[in-house]
Design a protein around this motif. Structure first.
Motif, PDB file in Angstrom:
ATOM      1  N   PHE A 155       0.656  -1.049  -0.404  1.00 29.58           N
ATOM      2  CA  PHE A 155       0.000   0.135   0.136  1.00 29.58           C
ATOM      3  C   PHE A 155       0.703   1.150  -0.293  1.00 29.58           C
ATOM      4  O   PHE A 155       0.581   2.515   0.075  1.00 29.58           O
ATOM      5  N   ARG A 156       1.835   1.190   0.787  1.00 27.96           N
ATOM      6  CA  ARG A 156       2.710   2.415   0.952  1.00 27.96           C
ATOM      7  C   ARG A 156       3.767   2.571  -0.134  1.00 27.96           C
ATOM      8  O   ARG A 156       3.478   3.728  -1.064  1.00 27.96           O
ATOM      9  N   TYR A 157       3.908   1.571  -1.091  1.00 32.15           N
ATOM     10  CA  TYR A 157       4.774   2.028  -2.480  1.00 32.15           C
ATOM     11  C   TYR A 157       3.712   1.971  -3.505  1.00 32.15           C
ATOM     12  O   TYR A 157       4.518   3.119  -4.084  1.00 32.15           O
ATOM     13  N   LEU A 158       2.446   1.640  -3.380  1.00 32.54           N
ATOM     14  CA  LEU A 158       1.792   2.304  -4.599  1.00 32.54           C
ATOM     15  C   LEU A 158       1.536   3.680  -4.142  1.00 32.54           C
ATOM     16  O   LEU A 158       1.114   4.368  -4.872  1.00 32.54           O
ATOM     17  N   ASP A 159       1.342   4.035  -2.732  1.00 32.15           N
ATOM     18  CA  ASP A 159       0.737   5.856  -2.780  1.00 32.15           C
ATOM     19  C   ASP A 159       2.745   6.500  -3.066  1.00 32.15           C
ATOM     20  O   ASP A 159       2.626   7.704  -3.869  1.00 32.15           O
ATOM     21  N   GLU A 160       3.079   5.746  -3.023  1.00 32.38           N
ATOM     22  CA  GLU A 160       4.841   6.466  -3.883  1.00 32.38           C
ATOM     23  C   GLU A 160       4.727   7.501  -4.929  1.00 32.38           C
ATOM     24  O   GLU A 160       5.132   7.840  -4.975  1.00 32.38           O
ATOM     25  N   ILE A 161       4.308   5.680  -5.548  1.00 40.00           N
ATOM     26  CA  ILE A 161       3.990   5.919  -7.198  1.00 40.00           C
ATOM     27  C   ILE A 161       3.319   6.251  -7.795  1.00 40.00           C
ATOM     28  O   ILE A 161       2.568   6.957  -8.973  1.00 40.00           O
ATOM     29  N   LYS A 162       2.114   6.573  -6.379  1.00 38.93           N
ATOM     30  CA  LYS A 162       0.576   8.054  -7.596  1.00 38.93           C
ATOM     31  C   LYS A 162      -0.138   6.405  -8.224  1.00 38.93           C
ATOM     32  O   LYS A 162      -0.765   6.927  -9.225  1.00 38.93           O
TER      33      LYS A 162
END
Length: 248
Positions: A155-162
């Protein structure tokens, strides 16, 4: 490249925007107590398809998709067959097809070759549908048989890459419906900037016949579906209406 596919659905309306051609992959590392598709757990129970066959099947339904439709890959767990998935969605994007992955995130890691491949996959993925199985780590292990720490990291990674995501949460009486857990889930969702939709999925026991056919004991046979009032309360806590603008 060939992959194990459990089922194809030509006209799905609940697994991504618009009408979707849904490809259910075989194989899953989780054993969620509320799973209604235990027949997808074993990868080898699926039928082998190559990517060209699947793209051809999907394109035969393209006239029904409208402006928002496309392909959704679900499961089982599609990330369980990562190389096959990359090839499939790469060919889909070559045909200008909208792509969506319905995933638990259970396979995710930022380590080694897997993560390099996942980064490549994200380049040909328009949207992800992700479950929050349980916000509490100990309860997540009880519910799924696995840790949820790597899922949180996804979830955090997907948020980072928008990368846009839709979040789903199965409301299961006595397991995920406690106010403490719902508030913690809401606070986690609030910490993400890429969420387009939040959806409550009321628990149901409709898959119990599959367990019987497979000779597996159904662990939640004494659990009933949540009441309309409890579903409404959960939607209010998770602020589901807050994310409804995207769907208009």
């Amino acid at each position: 490249m060939k992959g194990y596919i459990h089922q194809l659905e030509s006209f799905g309306c609940a697994d991504g925007p618009g009408s979707r051609f849904i490809i259910f992959f075989s194989g899953c590392p989780l054993r969620c107590l509320f799973c209604h598709n235990p027949d997808t757990w074993d990868m080898n129970r699926g039928k082998l398809y190559d990517t060209d066959e699947l793209i051809k099947e999907a394109l035969s339904c393209r006239s029904y998709w409208g402006k928002k439709g496309g392909i959704t890959v679900s499961g089982g767990e599609p990330l369980f067959q990562l190389d096959f998935l990359i090839e499939l969605l790469t060919k889909a994007k070559e045909k200008n097809i909208n792509t969506c992955i319905d995933t638990s995130g259970a396979c995710f890691t930022r380590e080694g070759e897997w993560f390099t491949k996942f980064e490549k996959l994200m380049q040909v993925t328009d949207l992800l549908l992700m479950d929050i199985k349980h916000i509490d780590e100990d309860e997540h292990v009880k519910l799924t048989g696995k840790s949820g720490k790597n899922i949180v990291d996804m979830f955090r990674y997907l948020d980072e890459i928008k990368k846009p995501i839709w979040i789903r949460h199965v409301l299961t009486p006595g397991i995920t419906d406690k106010e403490e857990y719902l508030v913690r889930t809401r606070d986690f969702i609030r910490s993400l900037s890429n969420v387009q939709r939040v959806e409550i999925l009321p628990y149901h026991g409709l898959g119990i016949i599959k367990y019987k056919d497979l000779g597996i004991d159904y662990p939640l046979k004494d659990v009933e579906s949540p009441t309309e009032e409890s579903v409404k309360r959960a939607k209010e806590i998770l602020e589901c209406d807050k994310y409804s603008e995207y769907l208009k």
